[in-house]
Scaffold this active site. Sequence first.
Site, mmCIF file in Angstrom:
data_model
loop_
_atom_site.group_PDB
_atom_site.id
_atom_site.type_symbol
_atom_site.label_atom_id
_atom_site.label_comp_id
_atom_site.label_asym_id
_atom_site.label_seq_id
_atom_site.Cartn_x
_atom_site.Cartn_y
_atom_site.Cartn_z
ATOM 1 N N SER A 108 0.550 -1.360 -0.315
ATOM 2 C CA SER A 108 0.252 -0.164 -0.070
ATOM 3 C C SER A 108 0.904 1.541 -0.397
ATOM 4 O O SER A 108 2.056 1.516 0.521
ATOM 5 C CB SER A 108 -0.867 0.160 0.946
ATOM 6 O OG SER A 108 -1.100 0.779 2.111
ATOM 7 N N TYR A 114 -1.043 -0.883 10.776
ATOM 8 C CA TYR A 114 -0.683 -1.319 8.824
ATOM 9 C C TYR A 114 -0.055 -0.502 8.016
ATOM 10 O O TYR A 114 0.595 -1.016 7.526
ATOM 11 C CB TYR A 114 -2.485 -1.384 8.523
ATOM 12 C CG TYR A 114 -2.808 -0.867 6.734
ATOM 13 C CD1 TYR A 114 -2.809 -2.845 6.298
ATOM 14 C CD2 TYR A 114 -2.666 -0.289 6.498
ATOM 15 C CE1 TYR A 114 -3.146 -2.184 5.158
ATOM 16 C CE2 TYR A 114 -3.068 0.004 4.578
ATOM 17 C CZ TYR A 114 -3.228 -1.097 4.483
ATOM 18 O OH TYR A 114 -3.430 -1.653 3.010
ATOM 19 N N LYS A 128 3.357 -2.503 6.090
ATOM 20 C CA LYS A 128 3.286 -2.125 4.842
ATOM 21 C C LYS A 128 4.505 -1.542 4.343
ATOM 22 O O LYS A 128 5.355 -1.962 3.199
ATOM 23 C CB LYS A 128 2.063 -1.412 3.930
ATOM 24 C CG LYS A 128 0.759 -2.452 3.963
ATOM 25 C CD LYS A 128 0.406 -3.458 3.070
ATOM 26 C CE LYS A 128 -0.797 -4.112 3.348
ATOM 27 N NZ LYS A 128 -0.653 -5.189 2.159
HETATM 28 N N1 LIG Z 1 -8.661 -1.661 -1.086
HETATM 29 C C1 LIG Z 1 -7.832 -0.555 -1.458
HETATM 30 O O1 LIG Z 1 -8.106 0.155 -1.397
HETATM 31 C C2 LIG Z 1 -6.577 -1.415 -0.557
HETATM 32 C C3 LIG Z 1 -5.407 -0.705 -1.086
HETATM 33 C C4 LIG Z 1 -3.983 -0.979 -1.062
HETATM 34 C C5 LIG Z 1 -4.041 -2.080 0.048
HETATM 35 N N2 LIG Z 1 -4.940 -3.291 -0.223
HETATM 36 C C6 LIG Z 1 -3.655 -4.129 -0.662
HETATM 37 O O2 LIG Z 1 -4.620 -4.825 -1.086
HETATM 38 C C7 LIG Z 1 -4.888 -6.271 -1.049
HETATM 39 C C8 LIG Z 1 -6.519 -7.409 -1.046
HETATM 40 O O3 LIG Z 1 -7.525 -6.088 -0.667
HETATM 41 P P1 LIG Z 1 -8.667 -6.240 -0.901
HETATM 42 O O4 LIG Z 1 -9.450 -5.731 0.132
HETATM 43 O O5 LIG Z 1 -9.075 -6.070 -2.246
HETATM 44 O O6 LIG Z 1 -8.553 -8.144 -0.655
HETATM 45 P P2 LIG Z 1 -9.260 -8.999 -1.904
HETATM 46 O O7 LIG Z 1 -11.298 -9.440 -2.062
HETATM 47 O O8 LIG Z 1 -8.092 -9.162 -2.697
HETATM 48 O O9 LIG Z 1 -9.334 -10.166 -0.365
HETATM 49 C C9 LIG Z 1 -8.455 -10.961 0.212
HETATM 50 C C10 LIG Z 1 -8.879 -12.248 0.471
HETATM 51 O O10 LIG Z 1 -8.262 -12.938 1.355
HETATM 52 C C11 LIG Z 1 -8.954 -13.945 1.785
HETATM 53 N N3 LIG Z 1 -8.355 -13.706 3.511
HETATM 54 C C12 LIG Z 1 -8.233 -13.253 4.686
HETATM 55 N N4 LIG Z 1 -7.996 -13.483 5.765
HETATM 56 C C13 LIG Z 1 -7.446 -14.515 5.694
HETATM 57 C C14 LIG Z 1 -6.281 -15.015 6.571
HETATM 58 N N5 LIG Z 1 -6.615 -15.052 7.811
HETATM 59 N N6 LIG Z 1 -5.905 -16.074 5.701
HETATM 60 C C15 LIG Z 1 -6.195 -17.000 4.284
HETATM 61 N N7 LIG Z 1 -6.816 -15.671 3.594
HETATM 62 C C16 LIG Z 1 -7.171 -14.900 4.244
HETATM 63 C C17 LIG Z 1 -10.246 -13.419 2.183
HETATM 64 O O11 LIG Z 1 -10.718 -14.782 2.285
HETATM 65 C C18 LIG Z 1 -10.037 -12.790 0.617
HETATM 66 O O12 LIG Z 1 -10.324 -14.017 -0.373
HETATM 67 C C19 LIG Z 1 -4.678 -6.494 0.766
HETATM 68 O O13 LIG Z 1 -2.933 -6.603 1.522
HETATM 69 C C20 LIG Z 1 -4.770 -4.656 0.773
HETATM 70 O O14 LIG Z 1 -4.528 -4.590 2.338
HETATM 71 C C21 LIG Z 1 -6.132 -2.751 -0.779
#
Ligand SMILES: NC(=O)c1ccc[n+]([C@@H]2O[C@H](COP(=O)([O-])OP(=O)(O)OC[C@H]3O[C@@H](n4cnc5c(N)ncnc54)[C@H](O)[C@@H]3O)[C@@H](O)[C@H]2O)c1
Length: 250
Positions: free
Chosen positions: A142, A155, A159
């Site tokens: 992130s 967080y 990161k």
């Molecule tokens: N969405 C944003 O704006 C944003 C911004 C910056 C970074 N990110 C990063 O993107 C990544 C994905 O985010 P997302 O919101 O798109 O999620 P995502 O929809 O990609 O889902 C993540 C998956 O991880 C699984 N999961 C959760 N806990 C788990 C565990 N303990 N063990 C195994 N699997 C597990 C969930 O079931 C889900 O299917 C994260 O690392 C997040 O920090 C997202």
Amino acid sequence: MNALVVGGGGEGIGRAISRAFAGAGAAVAVADIDPGRARAAVEELTGSGARAVPLAGDVRSRPAVDAFVASTVAEFGRLDTLVTVVGGQVAFVPAVRLHEMSDDDWDLAYEMNLGYVARAARAAIRAFLAQGQGGSIVSIGSVTGAMAAPMQAGYGAAKAGLASLAKTVAAEYAGDGIRMNVVACGAIATAVANAAQHADEVPEIPMRRLGVPNDAAAAAVYLASPLSSYVTGQSLVVDGGVTVRGPFSA
Ligand SMILES: NC(=O)c1ccc[n+]([C@@H]2O[C@H](COP(=O)([O-])OP(=O)(O)OC[C@H]3O[C@@H](n4cnc5c(N)ncnc54)[C@H](O)[C@@H]3O)[C@@H](O)[C@H]2O)c1
């Protein structure tokens, strides 16, 4: 090429990454805490002609993380790429300032964004070294890893640690043909971080739109592929220009 996508069953970035790797011709192991999500993702991939296998487990379990790698090697005969997607904070830790944050919440945020990644990377590196042909690790990070993360201190710190881990892995294993890079995402519209929550941020984004999961997925495929063979230890920022904007508007 094959890829183990940890957190690949999600509806957001994880699913987009699983799809993108399959679209690039990779066999994909989709690991997720939710077996139904992993299965649904795999059914979609195999339905479009890709080779894919579901794996269920919790990244907070050390044996489960090792088993993800071992099962991928057993299924596909080798491991080429590890992608770590699981992460976040707002979904499982209250959004509070640092002085209000409990030790347990700090530890959970750190574990879910960095602790398990180090363990998964270690298991993947052991497999890469045994195979003797290198490999690639891509971690979803992130922009908060390089700037403030208000109300999400654990967080942001985790990161930032991810970016450091990528540099160390890059330096330690470059001679073995092993690379590690980070995709540092800005605001990406997903079910967890939905468009309504991010709406106020759009005017601050030079591209005037939120990112979509495919923006992150395309960067992940690039960083795993031979197209980036001279790139390691880097954080590729995918944020529509937020972090380069500064106080001056165009
Ligand atoms: N969405 C944003 O704006 C944003 C911004 C910056 C970074 N990110 C990063 O993107 C990544 C994905 O985010 P997302 O919101 O798109 O999620 P995502 O929809 O990609 O889902 C993540 C998956 O991880 C699984 N999961 C959760 N806990 C788990 C565990 N303990 N063990 C195994 N699997 C597990 C969930 O079931 C889900 O299917 C994260 O690392 C997040 O920090 C997202």
